[in-house]
Write a protein that holds these residues in place. Structure first.
Motif, PDB file in Angstrom:
ATOM      1  N   MET A   1     -32.628   5.727 -17.134  1.00  6.88           N
ATOM      2  CA  MET A   1     -33.731   6.648 -17.003  1.00  6.88           C
ATOM      3  C   MET A   1     -35.038   5.917 -17.210  1.00  6.88           C
ATOM      4  O   MET A   1     -35.137   5.009 -18.026  1.00  6.88           O
ATOM      5  CB  MET A   1     -33.581   7.773 -18.027  1.00  6.88           C
ATOM      6  CG  MET A   1     -34.648   8.809 -17.944  1.00  6.88           C
ATOM      7  SD  MET A   1     -34.294  10.162 -19.079  1.00  6.88           S
ATOM      8  CE  MET A   1     -35.456  11.312 -18.468  1.00  6.88           C
ATOM      9  N   LYS A   2     -36.037   6.326 -16.450  1.00  8.53           N
ATOM     10  CA  LYS A   2     -37.345   5.678 -16.566  1.00  8.53           C
ATOM     11  C   LYS A   2     -38.002   6.000 -17.907  1.00  8.53           C
ATOM     12  O   LYS A   2     -37.756   7.024 -18.497  1.00  8.53           O
ATOM     13  CB  LYS A   2     -38.277   6.183 -15.467  1.00  8.53           C
ATOM     14  CG  LYS A   2     -37.837   5.908 -14.077  1.00  8.53           C
ATOM     15  CD  LYS A   2     -38.906   6.446 -13.141  1.00  8.53           C
ATOM     16  CE  LYS A   2     -38.336   6.752 -11.789  1.00  8.53           C
ATOM     17  NZ  LYS A   2     -39.317   7.371 -10.919  1.00  8.53           N
ATOM     18  N   SER A   3     -38.850   5.103 -18.316  1.00  5.18           N
ATOM     19  CA  SER A   3     -39.608   5.387 -19.530  1.00  5.18           C
ATOM     20  C   SER A   3     -40.688   6.422 -19.212  1.00  5.18           C
ATOM     21  O   SER A   3     -41.019   6.666 -18.056  1.00  5.18           O
ATOM     22  CB  SER A   3     -40.250   4.114 -20.072  1.00  5.18           C
ATOM     23  OG  SER A   3     -41.308   3.712 -19.229  1.00  5.18           O
ATOM     24  N   ASP A   4     -41.216   7.046 -20.240  1.00  5.69           N
ATOM     25  CA  ASP A   4     -42.245   8.070 -20.040  1.00  5.69           C
ATOM     26  C   ASP A   4     -43.485   7.485 -19.378  1.00  5.69           C
ATOM     27  O   ASP A   4     -44.109   8.125 -18.544  1.00  5.69           O
ATOM     28  CB  ASP A   4     -42.618   8.718 -21.371  1.00  5.69           C
ATOM     29  CG  ASP A   4     -41.486   9.536 -21.941  1.00  5.69           C
ATOM     30  OD1 ASP A   4     -40.562   9.889 -21.178  1.00  5.69           O
ATOM     31  OD2 ASP A   4     -41.525   9.818 -23.148  1.00  5.69           O
ATOM     32  N   GLN A   5     -43.808   6.262 -19.736  1.00  2.00           N
ATOM     33  CA  GLN A   5     -44.999   5.635 -19.159  1.00  2.00           C
ATOM     34  C   GLN A   5     -44.805   5.418 -17.659  1.00  2.00           C
ATOM     35  O   GLN A   5     -45.697   5.693 -16.871  1.00  2.00           O
ATOM     36  CB  GLN A   5     -45.286   4.319 -19.863  1.00  2.00           C
ATOM     37  CG  GLN A   5     -46.600   3.694 -19.441  1.00  2.00           C
ATOM     38  CD  GLN A   5     -46.917   2.454 -20.231  1.00  2.00           C
ATOM     39  OE1 GLN A   5     -46.065   1.884 -20.896  1.00  2.00           O
ATOM     40  NE2 GLN A   5     -48.158   2.020 -20.151  1.00  2.00           N
ATOM     41  N   GLU A   6     -43.630   4.931 -17.250  1.00  2.26           N
ATOM     42  CA  GLU A   6     -43.350   4.749 -15.825  1.00  2.26           C
ATOM     43  C   GLU A   6     -43.360   6.080 -15.099  1.00  2.26           C
ATOM     44  O   GLU A   6     -43.817   6.172 -13.968  1.00  2.26           O
ATOM     45  CB  GLU A   6     -41.982   4.097 -15.633  1.00  2.26           C
ATOM     46  CG  GLU A   6     -41.957   2.623 -15.810  1.00  2.26           C
ATOM     47  CD  GLU A   6     -40.599   2.051 -15.463  1.00  2.26           C
ATOM     48  OE1 GLU A   6     -40.031   2.433 -14.427  1.00  2.26           O
ATOM     49  OE2 GLU A   6     -40.111   1.233 -16.252  1.00  2.26           O
ATOM     50  N   LEU A   7     -42.843   7.112 -15.754  1.00  2.00           N
ATOM     51  CA  LEU A   7     -42.794   8.431 -15.142  1.00  2.00           C
ATOM     52  C   LEU A   7     -44.198   8.894 -14.771  1.00  2.00           C
ATOM     53  O   LEU A   7     -44.426   9.368 -13.664  1.00  2.00           O
ATOM     54  CB  LEU A   7     -42.146   9.428 -16.107  1.00  2.00           C
ATOM     55  CG  LEU A   7     -42.074  10.878 -15.628  1.00  2.00           C
ATOM     56  CD1 LEU A   7     -41.081  11.018 -14.485  1.00  2.00           C
ATOM     57  CD2 LEU A   7     -41.683  11.778 -16.776  1.00  2.00           C
ATOM     58  N   PHE A   8     -45.154   8.728 -15.685  1.00  2.00           N
ATOM     59  CA  PHE A   8     -46.507   9.196 -15.408  1.00  2.00           C
ATOM     60  C   PHE A   8     -47.297   8.235 -14.524  1.00  2.00           C
ATOM     61  O   PHE A   8     -48.275   8.634 -13.904  1.00  2.00           O
ATOM     62  CB  PHE A   8     -47.263   9.464 -16.709  1.00  2.00           C
ATOM     63  CG  PHE A   8     -46.868  10.766 -17.336  1.00  2.00           C
ATOM     64  CD1 PHE A   8     -47.263  11.966 -16.765  1.00  2.00           C
ATOM     65  CD2 PHE A   8     -46.093  10.797 -18.473  1.00  2.00           C
ATOM     66  CE1 PHE A   8     -46.894  13.168 -17.325  1.00  2.00           C
ATOM     67  CE2 PHE A   8     -45.723  11.999 -19.042  1.00  2.00           C
ATOM     68  CZ  PHE A   8     -46.120  13.192 -18.465  1.00  2.00           C
ATOM     69  N   LEU A   9     -46.887   6.991 -14.441  1.00  2.00           N
ATOM     70  CA  LEU A   9     -47.593   6.050 -13.567  1.00  2.00           C
ATOM     71  C   LEU A   9     -47.185   6.198 -12.114  1.00  2.00           C
ATOM     72  O   LEU A   9     -48.006   6.051 -11.219  1.00  2.00           O
ATOM     73  CB  LEU A   9     -47.329   4.616 -14.024  1.00  2.00           C
ATOM     74  CG  LEU A   9     -48.037   4.162 -15.293  1.00  2.00           C
ATOM     75  CD1 LEU A   9     -47.575   2.766 -15.675  1.00  2.00           C
ATOM     76  CD2 LEU A   9     -49.539   4.186 -15.099  1.00  2.00           C
TER      77      LEU A   9
END
Length: 61
Positions: A1-9
């Motif tokens: 699963m992607k990290s939260d930072q990657e998700l928002f980027l």
């Protein structure tokens, strides 16, 4: 699963917010159902002080 930072980027804002909000909403609903059941069973004692105590401590939980 992607990290939260990657998700928002890399994800559109609307999709990212929904992806983060849905688990939060579900957990809040589960907590509300638990609190209602707890209040119901304490209410079976017909003691207003106990029901008031449960109602006040639900906000702390």
């Amino acid at each position: 699963m992607k990290s939260d930072q990657e998700l928002f980027l890399r994800t559109p804002v609307k999709k990212a917010v929904l992806r983060m909000a849905i688990p939060t909403v579900i957990s809040s609903l589960v907590l509300v159902i638990y609190n209602m059941a707890d209040t119901f069973f304490v209410g079976q004692t017909h003691d207003a002080c106990q029901v008031a105590a449960v109602s006040l401590t639900n906000a702390v939980l």
